[in-house]
Design an enzyme around this catalytic site. Sequence first.
Site, mmCIF file in Angstrom:
data_model
loop_
_atom_site.group_PDB
_atom_site.id
_atom_site.type_symbol
_atom_site.label_atom_id
_atom_site.label_comp_id
_atom_site.label_asym_id
_atom_site.label_seq_id
_atom_site.Cartn_x
_atom_site.Cartn_y
_atom_site.Cartn_z
ATOM 1 C CB SER A 122 -0.895 0.015 1.244
ATOM 2 O OG SER A 122 -1.558 1.264 1.395
ATOM 3 C CE1 TYR A 153 -4.034 -1.987 5.209
ATOM 4 C CE2 TYR A 153 -3.097 0.132 4.572
ATOM 5 C CZ TYR A 153 -3.695 -1.071 4.232
ATOM 6 O OH TYR A 153 -3.933 -1.353 2.909
#
Length: 256
Positions: A138, A151
């Site tokens: 990501s 995350y």
Amino acid sequence: MFATAWVTGASSGIGRATALRLAAQGVRVAASARSEAKLAELALEAERLGGSIATYPLDVTDLDACRTTVRRIEAGVGPVDLALFVAGTDAPMGGADYSAETAARVMAVNYQGTANCLDAVLPVLRERRHGRIGVTASVAGYRGFPGFAAYSPSKAALIALCESLHGDLRRDGIRLSVINPWFVRTPLSEGARSPVPFAITPERAAREIVRGLQRDCFEILVPPEIAGQLKAGRALPDAVYLPLSRVLGAVRSAWP
């Protein structure tokens, strides 16, 4: 083009859209996710589009199950020449609600789950000295995003893992790509209190991913015009980046 693809995290979002896109292009797809019901829906949708998807329910945090799944796919669908690891999870976390349990849960799926899948598929690819692997990280892994304290580290670890493995695997005939998407529209993002700027559809993400894999790109930016700008943030000094990061924190705070 690929003959047989294994896609994890295929029950929703990027994984689902990419599995369908590959199947529509004639690739034999083996799809994995935890939800058997959603996998069954995926297989029906692929059939409606003229493709075929075989389903293999899997919890990627179970290493033995990952190894067994690869053996089943190789026996039932064909030799895997593309492994696309999309399975992941998220949990909002910052300084005020920091939790070691939350950090461990997210890392167990996002990082260790991918490591388990790599462990399972690398022996067959190395034996054939052929194959492609796509790991979904990501843009949140480029630098720490406020509110993403579980995350962002998990995705940063995946980027570092791919950079570490790339040269060794290439010498074995295996091509490795790291996929860094910007925010993708999902049922979760649709419930946000304010829209995420420039969020893209899963179908757009799937198109960019398949194109990048076919072009043998190491890093696949999704979409390149947004993710590329965020990548430039890696070079910013802390004195510049940290105040700017508060904007990204506002994006997280809008999440339900």
